[in-house]
Enzyme design. Structure first.
Site, PDB file in Angstrom:
ATOM      1  N   GLU A  77       2.897 -20.319   8.232  1.00 26.20           N
ATOM      2  CA  GLU A  77       2.295 -21.256   9.188  1.00 26.20           C
ATOM      3  C   GLU A  77       0.792 -21.069   9.376  1.00 26.20           C
ATOM      4  OE1 GLU A  77       5.672 -21.611  12.540  1.00 26.20           O
ATOM      5  OE2 GLU A  77       5.278 -19.649  11.666  1.00 26.20           O
ATOM      6  N   ALA A  83       2.661  -5.580   3.908  1.00 24.20           N
ATOM      7  CA  ALA A  83       2.596  -7.041   3.996  1.00 24.20           C
ATOM      8  C   ALA A  83       2.811  -7.525   5.430  1.00 24.20           C
ATOM      9  CB  ALA A  83       3.632  -7.671   3.072  1.00 24.20           C
ATOM     10  N   LYS A  84       2.221  -8.676   5.748  1.00 20.60           N
ATOM     11  CA  LYS A  84       2.471  -9.343   7.029  1.00 20.60           C
ATOM     12  C   LYS A  84       3.120 -10.704   6.744  1.00 20.60           C
ATOM     13  CE  LYS A  84      -1.868  -8.494   8.465  1.00 20.60           C
ATOM     14  NZ  LYS A  84      -3.060  -8.306   9.324  1.00 20.60           N
ATOM     15  N   GLY A  85       2.373 -11.773   6.776  1.00 18.30           N
ATOM     16  CA  GLY A  85       2.963 -13.094   6.533  1.00 18.30           C
ATOM     17  C   GLY A  85       1.853 -14.075   6.252  1.00 18.30           C
ATOM     18  N   GLN A 105       9.244 -21.823  -0.545  1.00 20.13           N
ATOM     19  CA  GLN A 105       8.020 -21.034  -0.350  1.00 20.13           C
ATOM     20  C   GLN A 105       8.003 -19.782  -1.230  1.00 20.13           C
ATOM     21  OE1 GLN A 105      10.835 -20.739   1.199  1.00 20.13           O
ATOM     22  NE2 GLN A 105      10.653 -19.848   3.214  1.00 20.13           N
ATOM     23  N   GLY A 106       9.162 -19.414  -1.795  1.00 19.92           N
ATOM     24  CA  GLY A 106       9.217 -18.260  -2.689  1.00 19.92           C
ATOM     25  C   GLY A 106       9.640 -16.993  -2.004  1.00 19.92           C
ATOM     26  N   SER A 107      10.250 -17.101  -0.820  1.00 17.62           N
ATOM     27  CA  SER A 107      10.574 -15.880  -0.071  1.00 17.62           C
ATOM     28  C   SER A 107      11.590 -15.021  -0.806  1.00 17.62           C
ATOM     29  CB  SER A 107      11.063 -16.225   1.337  1.00 17.62           C
ATOM     30  OG  SER A 107      12.175 -17.075   1.278  1.00 17.62           O
TER      31      SER A 107
END
Lengths: 162, 339
Positions: free
Chosen positions: B289, B284-286, B47-49
């Site tokens: 999902e 930032a949040k997320g 996902q690129g985290s």
């Protein structure tokens, strides 16, 4: 045991394997080319896609003996010392892969498409990638990357509007 | 005959659960060559985290993302992380990393202040330099300050920190409380084409507007949204585990457990609605999902708009859609189908 010989990424390779051995198994376990992935092993997912005489084939469904004398290209055959293949570079630039497991098969399918059709439409690309399942990306950035690579391979710049 | 319809799905989704301990920790070390090393327990799954977490460390230290070497998910060397779950990594792990980087940066400020003849609070980290705020010509390279911290001042520029969204007990009587730290919001609009002779639904286009706080890496946010929509399309129309009466799955392979191919995916337009959350790293949040939540609702509403039928249980396979269309015709024979 059966002796098989084939050209793999431009090199003559031979192996002695049981006759039921698939092309994918020979590539991965005898020639140590592990880029082609073993996914479903029944031809549904496309993670094992390689080129056989230029045609994309599920290597899990082809016996090694059927590849006798043929010309095989795997994902390992795309990059050279000058750098990555334009498709690989475009996939990297656009973050077209996430987990990456489907990537070798997707890029091989795209390469077969571009060799046949250097200027494919979005529908042509969707059709060419339809045998490669991807769980992460929704295919969107893959399609964009194939378009970008096609433009580069035609000698245009990647960011020109389609 | 084919009928087109449009439908909307809206959703909110929680980020950073607070009903139980939910910590992440990080260590950031600034090296004498001006690079930094980040230790984090979280796992990259594509996902690129790790890119985003490296960006957070780089931003706090005023260096480039390519200067940050990320070491992750090695239980011999990295701090424990609650997990790459619950769309928490950018928010919770990102907060821990920003705090750790800030501590390392504060050591650099303490060391650089006498070298530049100012107080530490007059300094900022930018463009790979520690510089005086408002006087960027008065500056030292980050690597030179890190070297002096190590070999001159004897205070190596290392910061460690943890972050746990403040745990809040739920009321045992009512079950009420504050179960999450923050929330994200999204709206997706689907356009579909429904064949009233076969029940087949083709999703033509999805427009997705997502709030994720600050989009630290917009390209990766787009990738998450596009991928989530593919999962939503599968959930809406195709994907279903079928079991026999012994509890054995009767479709345990990709021949008959159907998931979206490139031919099933619509054209997707992603609209990132930027928004600053004061509790998140750089706002930032997320996004992970939440991307799959609104899709099936939007598609099923679009099916209703197209042919006037509701399919109450997912997936809305062609068989179910066709049965619903036939039931509607039988109930109202004069009306062949919706316009």
């Amino acid at each position: 045991m059966t002796d098989v010989s084939m050209t793999v990424n431009g090199e003559e390779r031979t192996a002695s394997v049981p006759p039921e051995t698939t092309l994918l198994t020979v590539l991965r376990e005898n020639f140590f080319l592990t880029g082609s992935k073993l996914g479903c092993d029944v031809g549904d997912c496309g993670a094992c896609t390689v080129l056989v005489d230029g045609i994309p084939v599920n290597a899990c469904l082809m016996l090694a003996g059927q590849a006798e004398g043929r010309d095989i290209v795997t994902i390992e055959g795309l990059a050279n010392q000058d750098g990555m293949h334009p498709l690989q570079q475009a996939f990297e630039n656009l973050a077209s892969l996430q987990c990456g497991f489907c990537g070798p098969g997707v890029i091989i399918s795209a390469k077969a498409l571009l060799e046949e059709n250097p200027d494919p439409s979005v529908d042509d690309i969707r059709d060419a990638l339809s045998g490669n399942l991807c769980r992460c990306t929704g295919y969107t950035k893959m399609i964009e990357a194939v378009q970008d690579a096609a433009r580069i391979m035609r000698g245009e710049s990647a960011d020109e509007a389609a | 005959m084919k009928h087109r319809g449009k439908g909307i799905g809206c959703m909110w989704y929680p980020i950073g659960f607070t009903v139980a301990a939910n910590p992440s920790a990080a260590t950031v070390k600034v090296n004498e060559d001006g690079t930094a090393t980040l230790l984090t327990g979280t796992v990259e799954t594509g996902q690129g985290s790790l890119t985003v977490l490296g960006q957070i460390a780089a931003e706090e230290l005023g260096i480039s993302t390519e200067d940050v070497h990320v070491v992750s998910a090695d239980t011999d060397a990295t701090p424990m992380d609650t997990g790459a779950i619950a769309s928490r990594t950018t928010y919770v792990t990102g907060n821990a990393i920003q705090l750790a980087a800030e501590r390392a940066k504060n050591i650099l400020f303490e060391v650089a202040a006498p070298m530049l003849g100012v107080r530490p609070d007059q300094l900022e980290a930018r463009d790979r330099k520690i510089q005086v705020k408002g006087y960027p010509q008065s500056a030292l390279p980050v690597g030179e300050v890190a070297n002096h911290a190590q070999n001159g001042a004897g205070t190596p520029a290392i910061g460690s920190a943890s972050y746990n969204p403040p745990t809040v007990a739920m009321d045992p009587e009512t079950g009420q409380g504050k179960p999450f730290s923050t929330y994200v919001y999204a709206t997706q609009i689907a356009e579909v084409e429904v064949d009233d002779e076969t029940g087949e639904v083709q999703v033509i286009r999805i427009a997705a507007a997502h709030d994720c706080g600050t989009a630290i890496n917009p390209m990766l946010v787009e990738g998450q949204v596009q991928g989530g929509i593919s999962m939503g399309v599968g959930m809406a129309l195709e994907e279903e585990m079928l079991f026999d009466d012994q509890g054995r799955q009767i479709n345990p392979n990709l021949t008959n457990y159907i998931m979206p191919t490139s031919l099933d995916m619509p054209h997707i337009d992603v609209d990132i609605v930027e928004n600053f959350d004061p509790t998140g790293p750089f706002g930032a949040k997320g996004v992970g999902e939440p991307t799959a939540v609104a899709t099936s609702a939007a598609i099923l509403n679009a099916v209703y708009d197209a042919v006037g039928v509701r399919v109450p249980n997912l997936p809305a396979t062609s068989e179910k859609v066709l049965a619903a269309i036939k039931a509607k015709r039988n109930a109202d024979p004069k009306r062949v189908s919706a316009s």
